[in-house]
Scaffold this motif. Structure first.
Motif, short mmCIF file in Angstrom:
data_model
loop_
_atom_site.label_atom_id
_atom_site.label_comp_id
_atom_site.label_asym_id
_atom_site.label_seq_id
_atom_site.Cartn_x
_atom_site.Cartn_y
_atom_site.Cartn_z
N LEU A 95 0.82 -1.21 0.00
CA LEU A 95 0.00 0.00 0.00
C LEU A 95 0.86 1.26 0.00
N GLU A 96 1.91 1.23 0.83
CA GLU A 96 2.77 2.40 0.96
C GLU A 96 3.59 2.65 -0.30
N ARG A 97 3.71 1.62 -1.15
CA ARG A 97 4.50 1.77 -2.38
C ARG A 97 3.67 2.25 -3.57
N LEU A 98 2.34 2.26 -3.43
CA LEU A 98 1.48 2.73 -4.52
C LEU A 98 1.39 4.25 -4.50
N ALA A 134 -0.87 3.79 -13.30
CA ALA A 134 -0.51 4.31 -11.97
C ALA A 134 0.14 3.22 -11.12
N THR A 135 -0.40 1.99 -11.19
CA THR A 135 0.15 0.89 -10.40
C THR A 135 1.54 0.50 -10.88
N VAL A 136 1.69 0.33 -12.18
CA VAL A 136 3.00 -0.06 -12.74
C VAL A 136 4.04 1.02 -12.44
N VAL A 153 7.47 0.47 -10.30
CA VAL A 153 8.77 0.77 -10.91
C VAL A 153 9.54 1.76 -10.05
N LYS A 154 8.85 2.80 -9.58
CA LYS A 154 9.51 3.80 -8.73
C LYS A 154 10.02 3.16 -7.44
N ALA A 155 9.20 2.27 -6.86
CA ALA A 155 9.61 1.60 -5.62
C ALA A 155 10.85 0.75 -5.85
N ALA A 156 10.90 0.06 -7.00
CA ALA A 156 12.06 -0.78 -7.32
C ALA A 156 13.31 0.08 -7.53
N VAL A 157 13.16 1.19 -8.24
CA VAL A 157 14.29 2.09 -8.49
C VAL A 157 14.81 2.67 -7.17
N ASP A 158 13.90 3.11 -6.30
CA ASP A 158 14.29 3.68 -5.01
C ASP A 158 15.02 2.64 -4.16
N ARG A 159 14.55 1.40 -4.24
CA ARG A 159 15.20 0.35 -3.44
C ARG A 159 16.61 0.08 -3.94
#
Length: 331
Positions: free
Chosen positions: A250-253, A312-314, A318-324
């Motif tokens: 949820l926090e990653r959306l 929006a979900t994708v 993607v942003k969450a993966a890049v940030d990680r």
């Protein structure tokens, strides 16, 4: 679409039975569901909604089924947005994980009651006043703009409303959740409210605010009260289990609000165009419909909604993966 009293009765009985089963499960053993349990219930409820839509297709026709699926998907996405606020409320009031199922279920029941009342009121207004679509459409566009403006703000900025502040100040509230009930009796015999009551007030007022968005949105998809009601019911069913299934996702959306803003703006414009097409306001075109205003078909609505939410979900994942990856590279 002509819905008989028997169809309404059967739907309401099925709803009560499902809620009773949920209440029985939680009442007998308050717990945090496992991933397997949560995913099983979510699949069941989603499958139930798809099966219901298929039944509409067979017995009523493709138009009704299309309106149901589009409305259900819209309400489901808005309900997921509810979960963000529920997550903040649970965190703010430090609700123990084993009691969160109870809070969510009561929140869902309150949402059903409130949305049922709004659906009845909305259907009555639409039947009498065509111009109400202008209000619904304008409100949805305004809500979409608000989501866009505050999309980057910190979601933890949950502001306690006046009713919550009054309750905390005026009511004798304990510091312990005890067994998860609304009240407890101290060793001295004094009866106190537990923080669970404040949480319920927060959830209830939040449900009221979200109902103001969701009901105009669904009426932008279909005017049939039965489809409006069932789309809302199926969107809310399984929301409790979805909360635990998604967990930290949820926090990653982070871009979901933007997707919802596009959906609400699209439906708002659709409502205004439909109001123009069937115009009855005497000061606008002499009370005659403006036939240049296009009617947006249901398949296009479904395509726009799925596309906006999918992008929006994708983008969020993607942003969450890049940030990680960036965080790992800095270690």
């Amino acid at each position: 679409m002509n819905v008989t009293g028997w169809a309404w009765t059967a739907t309401l009985i099925a709803l009560v039975v499902v809620l009773a089963i949920d209440l029985l499960i939680i009442g007998r053993r308050p717990h945090e569901p496992s991933m397997r349990e949560a995913s099983g219930w979510v699949v069941f409820y989603v499958g139930f909604a798809l099966l219901f839509g298929a039944g509409l297709w067979v017995f009523v026709g493709g138009t009704a089924a299309g309106e149901f699926y589009t409305g259900w998907l819209t309400e489901y996405s808005l309900s997921v947005d509810n979960l963000f606020v529920f997550l903040i409320i649970m965190s703010r009031f430090a609700v123990p994980r084993k009691f969160q199922q109870k809070v969510l279920l009561i929140g869902i029941v309150l949402a059903l009651v409130m949305r049922g009342a709004f659906i009845a009121a909305g259907a009555a207004l639409i039947a009498q006043f065509n111009w109400v679509f202008y209000l619904f459409g304008g409100f949805l566009v305004y809500t979409a703009v608000t989501l866009l403006r505050h999309g980057d703000e910190d979601g933890d900025e949950f502001k306690e409303n006046i009713l919550i502040r009054w309750s905390k100040r005026a009511l004798p509230v304990s510091s312990s959740f005890d067994s998860g009930r609304l009240t407890l009796v101290t060793s001295t015999g004094r009866r106190l409210f537990t923080p669970m009551l404040i949480v319920m007030i927060a959830i209830g007022t939040t449900d009221l605010i979200f109902a103001l968005d969701s009901i105009p949105a669904i009426f932008g998809i279909t005017k049939e009260p039965y489809l409006v009601f069932t789309a809302n019911v199926f969107a809310l069913m399984g929301l409790r289990q979805l909360y635990f299934l998604l967990g930290g996702l949820l926090e990653r959306l982070v871009y979901l609000n933007y997707g919802l803003a596009v959906v609400l703006a699209f439906i708002g414009v659709k409502l205004v165009l439909e109001a123009l097409h069937t115009n009855q306001l005497p000061f606008l075109n002499g009370g005659e419909g403006l036939h240049w205003a296009p009617e947006i078909p249901i398949w296009m609505s479904l395509l726009v909604i799925v596309g906006a939410l999918g992008v929006a979900t994708v983008a969020s994942l993607v942003k969450a993966a890049v940030d990680r990856r960036r965080e790992l590279s800095r270690v």
